[in-house]
Design an enzyme around this catalytic site. Sequence first.
Site, PDB file in Angstrom:
ATOM      1  N   ASP A   1       0.858  -1.189   0.000  1.00 15.91           N
ATOM      2  CA  ASP A   1       0.000   0.000   0.000  1.00 15.91           C
ATOM      3  C   ASP A   1       0.892   1.237   0.000  1.00 15.91           C
ATOM      4  O   ASP A   1       1.788   1.354   0.839  1.00 15.91           O
ATOM      5  CB  ASP A   1      -0.903  -0.042   1.235  1.00 15.91           C
TER       6      ASP A   1
ATOM      7  N   HIS B   1      -3.098 -17.427  -5.192  1.00 12.05           N
ATOM      8  CA  HIS B   1      -4.071 -16.621  -4.447  1.00 12.05           C
ATOM      9  C   HIS B   1      -5.318 -17.409  -4.051  1.00 12.05           C
ATOM     10  O   HIS B   1      -6.100 -16.948  -3.214  1.00 12.05           O
ATOM     11  CB  HIS B   1      -4.476 -15.411  -5.276  1.00 12.05           C
ATOM     12  N   ASP B   2      -5.521 -18.588  -4.654  1.00 13.24           N
ATOM     13  CA  ASP B   2      -6.691 -19.415  -4.346  1.00 13.24           C
ATOM     14  C   ASP B   2      -6.352 -20.622  -3.483  1.00 13.24           C
ATOM     15  O   ASP B   2      -7.237 -21.426  -3.176  1.00 13.24           O
ATOM     16  CB  ASP B   2      -7.329 -19.930  -5.645  1.00 13.24           C
TER      17      ASP B   2
ATOM     18  N   ASP C   1      -8.375 -16.751 -16.550  1.00 16.65           N
ATOM     19  CA  ASP C   1      -9.146 -17.277 -15.425  1.00 16.65           C
ATOM     20  C   ASP C   1     -10.176 -18.300 -15.919  1.00 16.65           C
ATOM     21  O   ASP C   1     -10.911 -18.040 -16.887  1.00 16.65           O
ATOM     22  CB  ASP C   1      -9.854 -16.105 -14.734  1.00 16.65           C
TER      23      ASP C   1
ATOM     24  N   ASP D   1      -4.193 -10.675 -15.859  1.00 16.66           N
ATOM     25  CA  ASP D   1      -5.276 -11.639 -15.711  1.00 16.66           C
ATOM     26  C   ASP D   1      -6.368 -11.326 -16.741  1.00 16.66           C
ATOM     27  O   ASP D   1      -6.730 -10.159 -16.933  1.00 16.66           O
ATOM     28  CB  ASP D   1      -5.869 -11.561 -14.304  1.00 16.66           C
TER      29      ASP D   1
ATOM     30  N   ASP E   1      -4.289   3.721   2.777  1.00 19.72           N
ATOM     31  CA  ASP E   1      -5.707   3.371   2.888  1.00 19.72           C
ATOM     32  C   ASP E   1      -5.923   1.898   3.234  1.00 19.72           C
ATOM     33  O   ASP E   1      -7.059   1.430   3.315  1.00 19.72           O
ATOM     34  CB  ASP E   1      -6.464   3.733   1.600  1.00 19.72           C
TER      35      ASP E   1
ATOM     36  N   GLU F   1      -6.104 -21.151 -16.729  1.00 17.45           N
ATOM     37  CA  GLU F   1      -6.534 -21.863 -15.525  1.00 17.45           C
ATOM     38  C   GLU F   1      -7.617 -22.853 -15.950  1.00 17.45           C
ATOM     39  O   GLU F   1      -8.664 -22.449 -16.463  1.00 17.45           O
ATOM     40  CB  GLU F   1      -7.088 -20.880 -14.492  1.00 17.45           C
TER      41      GLU F   1
ATOM     42  N   ASN G   1      -0.481   4.550  -0.095  1.00 17.92           N
ATOM     43  CA  ASN G   1      -1.144   5.785   0.348  1.00 17.92           C
ATOM     44  C   ASN G   1      -1.845   5.675   1.701  1.00 17.92           C
ATOM     45  O   ASN G   1      -2.588   6.576   2.092  1.00 17.92           O
ATOM     46  CB  ASN G   1      -2.137   6.267  -0.714  1.00 17.92           C
TER      47      ASN G   1
ATOM     48  N   ASP H   1      -1.676  -1.285  -3.886  1.00 18.87           N
ATOM     49  CA  ASP H   1      -1.981  -0.536  -5.110  1.00 18.87           C
ATOM     50  C   ASP H   1      -0.806  -0.603  -6.081  1.00 18.87           C
ATOM     51  O   ASP H   1       0.265  -1.147  -5.764  1.00 18.87           O
ATOM     52  CB  ASP H   1      -2.340   0.921  -4.772  1.00 18.87           C
TER      53      ASP H   1
END
Length: 558
Positions: A21, A327-328, A199, A98, A25, A254, A23, A29
Amino acid sequence: MKRAWWKESVVYQIYPRSFQDSNGDGIGDIPGIVSRLDYLQELGVDVVWLCPVYDSPNDDNGYDIRDYRRIMDEFGTLEDWERLLEDLHARGMKLIMDLVVNHSSDEHAWFSESRKSRDGEHRDYYIWRDGKGGAEPNNWSSFFSGSAWKYDGETDQYYLHLFSSKQPDLNWENGKVRREVYDMMAWWLDRGIDGFRMDVINLISKVPGLPDAPGEGRYRSGADYFMNGPRVHEYLQEMNREVLSRYDIMTVGETPGVTPEQAALYVGEDRGELNMVFQFEHMDIDSGPGGKWDVQPWRLTDFKRVMGKWQRELQDRGWNSLYLNNHDQPRMVSRFGDDKNFRKQSAKMLGTLLHTLQGTPYIYQGEELGMTNVRFGSIEDYRDIETLNMYKEATGAGRPAEAVMASVYSKGRDNARTPMQWDGSAHGGFTTGTPWIASNPNYTEINAEDARRDPDSIFHYYRRLIALRKQHDVIVYGRYEALLEEDERIYAYTRMLDGERLLVVLNFFGEEADCSLPEKIQFESAEPLIGNYGNGADRDWRSLKLRPYEALVLRLQG
């Protein structure tokens, strides 16, 4: 076998929301990614795969796309993205994006138009059907629990969503949809990207008539009717002709549920479809009859059988992608290694496996640090829609919450989505604000700053593995031959190319293991290339005693 840059590359997967990150929040990003490119260059990777950064309402963390040509506000701007691409290329690295085109967001302009009327121009961009007997058009279940259909009162019909109800499936039977997709792909490729990860690309063709799935129960998996469907190869060959073949790029699809025989159709070098696919057979070896969440002990012989089958059956026919987490999936050191007593040793051993098989290795962010699964105290701390839906459904059906949480701790997707652990400061240096999902508390012991300072770290071991692939063609292109196939503790194999032979021996468990190799292995000029306990050049190779989670790679005579 034809040589290609994407066969010789190592890919690093970035999950932008959790990487860095910039900034405060609490959300990673694109400027944050740009600020960490020197780290990736030091690691030595060739390609960055960026999970979706497109405009999205984030029902499924960016895999529900509202506008394919805009960057999500939380991630930055198109100018930020252009700088990322430029800075990667300036460092000699490539970028793949992706491609999520089995479905869009229900907030996409196409769907907003599609749902307005039964005879509108965009109606057939999606899959609409009348209900049957006062219920859904068929009994297919969604991957995210419940029915794969949602009723829409505006036109008194249901639309298909294999994933979230906010991810309606696109209708690939409609040539206009395909044209829109190809135009969008060319739009990104003309901006200079180096390929796509696609995907669930093998779900885009559904069996005509959308028949009910057999079996008991209200909702059943309809996978036989939409995985590797009747027109999927026709669509991908068209995509290749219209778009992909016009650029020097890499593509990886995938493809859940594919066998090596089916994969060869997607990746055969004479078929004009994709370069490689992600298969999931090895990701299912710890799943019981109840599926993913029914966690069972796994056996090394099963693991070796699956990995070896894919190595052998795609040899000279296609190309493998090599991964043990993403990520899965949960963190590989927690799933296949020992994240407590032998975290560093087992993480290095698993890395050795991935980087010495034939195929393109994929590193998931934090893997090179040995990041682990997380155990949050409450379901309230989790963010993943699949996990939350499963928990609600399972506890609602009477399964004890403790048992459900045990499955979440083992297999939940948020294990991979906790923030990247950069240093020992608050939230691991990921953000100065409150992170969108809590950090794994072990960031004080496991982080990039400490790893870069420690010459014996997993990070530096990965650097050596990546460098070895660049120095030895046999690691990339050599033939695979399994050894000790019935051994429940040791995974051993050779790789051979043009008279050069490598021997890889891996102890998959936390105890010493005797490794007696076949007589045909010639050790007269054995040269240790890498090992996670050091190279050990003074050992008796013929009768090895492997230490817990030990990995050794030897260069032998031909």
